[in-house]
Design a protein around this motif. Structure first.
Motif, mmCIF file in Angstrom:
data_model
loop_
_atom_site.group_PDB
_atom_site.id
_atom_site.type_symbol
_atom_site.label_atom_id
_atom_site.label_comp_id
_atom_site.label_asym_id
_atom_site.label_seq_id
_atom_site.Cartn_x
_atom_site.Cartn_y
_atom_site.Cartn_z
ATOM 1 N N LEU A 17 0.859 -1.174 0.000
ATOM 2 C CA LEU A 17 0.000 0.000 0.000
ATOM 3 C C LEU A 17 0.899 1.228 0.000
ATOM 4 O O LEU A 17 1.710 1.412 0.903
ATOM 5 C CB LEU A 17 -0.906 0.015 1.232
ATOM 6 C CG LEU A 17 -1.798 1.249 1.382
ATOM 7 C CD1 LEU A 17 -2.744 1.382 0.196
ATOM 8 C CD2 LEU A 17 -2.572 1.175 2.682
ATOM 9 N N ASP A 18 0.750 2.035 -1.020
ATOM 10 C CA ASP A 18 1.532 3.259 -1.158
ATOM 11 C C ASP A 18 0.629 4.446 -0.801
ATOM 12 O O ASP A 18 -0.322 4.739 -1.528
ATOM 13 C CB ASP A 18 2.050 3.386 -2.589
ATOM 14 C CG ASP A 18 2.983 4.567 -2.774
ATOM 15 O OD1 ASP A 18 3.489 5.097 -1.770
ATOM 16 O OD2 ASP A 18 3.204 4.957 -3.938
ATOM 17 N N VAL A 19 0.907 5.086 0.332
ATOM 18 C CA VAL A 19 0.122 6.229 0.797
ATOM 19 C C VAL A 19 0.969 7.481 0.644
ATOM 20 O O VAL A 19 2.113 7.513 1.103
ATOM 21 C CB VAL A 19 -0.288 6.044 2.276
ATOM 22 C CG1 VAL A 19 -1.078 7.234 2.770
ATOM 23 C CG2 VAL A 19 -1.077 4.757 2.446
ATOM 24 N N PRO A 20 0.422 8.530 0.013
ATOM 25 C CA PRO A 20 1.183 9.775 -0.130
ATOM 26 C C PRO A 20 1.604 10.325 1.230
ATOM 27 O O PRO A 20 0.887 10.180 2.226
ATOM 28 C CB PRO A 20 0.195 10.733 -0.817
ATOM 29 C CG PRO A 20 -0.825 9.852 -1.444
ATOM 30 C CD PRO A 20 -0.898 8.612 -0.601
ATOM 31 N N ASP A 21 2.766 10.938 1.290
ATOM 32 C CA ASP A 21 3.294 11.461 2.551
ATOM 33 C C ASP A 21 2.313 12.374 3.260
ATOM 34 O O ASP A 21 2.191 12.337 4.484
ATOM 35 C CB ASP A 21 4.617 12.207 2.320
ATOM 36 C CG ASP A 21 5.759 11.259 1.989
ATOM 37 O OD1 ASP A 21 5.677 10.070 2.358
ATOM 38 O OD2 ASP A 21 6.732 11.717 1.364
ATOM 39 N N ASP A 22 1.589 13.216 2.519
ATOM 40 C CA ASP A 22 0.677 14.167 3.155
ATOM 41 C C ASP A 22 -0.601 13.510 3.682
ATOM 42 O O ASP A 22 -1.408 14.152 4.341
ATOM 43 C CB ASP A 22 0.317 15.303 2.199
ATOM 44 C CG ASP A 22 -0.407 14.832 0.957
ATOM 45 O OD1 ASP A 22 -0.359 13.633 0.636
ATOM 46 O OD2 ASP A 22 -1.029 15.685 0.296
ATOM 47 N N ALA A 23 -0.781 12.222 3.439
ATOM 48 C CA ALA A 23 -1.970 11.524 3.904
ATOM 49 C C ALA A 23 -1.672 10.459 4.952
ATOM 50 O O ALA A 23 -2.590 9.862 5.501
ATOM 51 C CB ALA A 23 -2.684 10.888 2.716
ATOM 52 N N LYS A 24 -0.419 10.210 5.251
ATOM 53 C CA LYS A 24 -0.052 9.091 6.130
ATOM 54 C C LYS A 24 -0.619 9.191 7.538
ATOM 55 O O LYS A 24 -0.863 8.185 8.170
ATOM 56 C CB LYS A 24 1.467 8.936 6.178
ATOM 57 C CG LYS A 24 1.999 8.349 4.899
ATOM 58 C CD LYS A 24 3.467 8.047 4.961
ATOM 59 C CE LYS A 24 3.875 7.395 3.653
ATOM 60 N NZ LYS A 24 5.264 7.098 3.560
ATOM 61 N N ASN A 25 -0.832 10.368 8.047
ATOM 62 C CA ASN A 25 -1.332 10.526 9.411
ATOM 63 C C ASN A 25 -2.803 10.898 9.457
ATOM 64 O O ASN A 25 -3.297 11.316 10.495
ATOM 65 C CB ASN A 25 -0.504 11.567 10.160
ATOM 66 C CG ASN A 25 0.927 11.104 10.363
ATOM 67 O OD1 ASN A 25 1.161 9.931 10.644
ATOM 68 N ND2 ASN A 25 1.875 11.993 10.203
ATOM 69 N N LYS A 26 -3.502 10.719 8.354
ATOM 70 C CA LYS A 26 -4.919 11.055 8.292
ATOM 71 C C LYS A 26 -5.752 9.776 8.297
ATOM 72 O O LYS A 26 -5.537 8.880 7.493
ATOM 73 C CB LYS A 26 -5.217 11.868 7.038
ATOM 74 C CG LYS A 26 -4.525 13.213 7.045
ATOM 75 C CD LYS A 26 -4.827 13.967 5.781
ATOM 76 C CE LYS A 26 -4.060 15.287 5.794
ATOM 77 N NZ LYS A 26 -4.203 15.993 4.528
ATOM 78 N N VAL A 27 -6.710 9.724 9.199
ATOM 79 C CA VAL A 27 -7.589 8.567 9.296
ATOM 80 C C VAL A 27 -8.447 8.492 8.035
ATOM 81 O O VAL A 27 -9.033 9.487 7.612
ATOM 82 C CB VAL A 27 -8.491 8.670 10.540
ATOM 83 C CG1 VAL A 27 -9.488 7.528 10.580
ATOM 84 C CG2 VAL A 27 -7.641 8.701 11.795
#
Length: 81
Positions: A17-27
């Motif tokens: 799963l590749d999550v953009p850096d700006d979304a990693k801490n967003k539920v």
């Protein structure tokens, strides 16, 4: 994946799963999921991938009718020669 492809033809060997850096801490933030399969033997099978909207991919009856447009299934036929 549902249903599981015929293991005599292909098997899943990796999932990422590749999550953009700006979304990693967003539920609830999305990302792109990658699957790697390995050919095991001759034959034909199907691989079905689908969205997992709000974590309810195995319980579509629990998803409100207005949100069902997000349930997408893609089925691929794989032939190993």
């Amino acid at each position: 994946m549902d249903p599981t492809p015929d293991a005599a033809v292909v098997t899943k060997v990796d999932e990422k799963l590749d999550v953009p850096d700006d979304a990693k801490n967003k539920v609830g933030a999305g990302g792109t999921r990658y699957y790697t399969f390995e050919a095991k033997g001759r034959g034909t099978t199907t691989i079905t991938l689908f969205t997992c909207f709000r974590g309810l991919c195995h319980h579509p009856e629990l998803i409100h009718a207005d949100d069902r447009e997000w349930l997408v299934r893609n089925t691929y036929t794989v032939t190993v020669r």
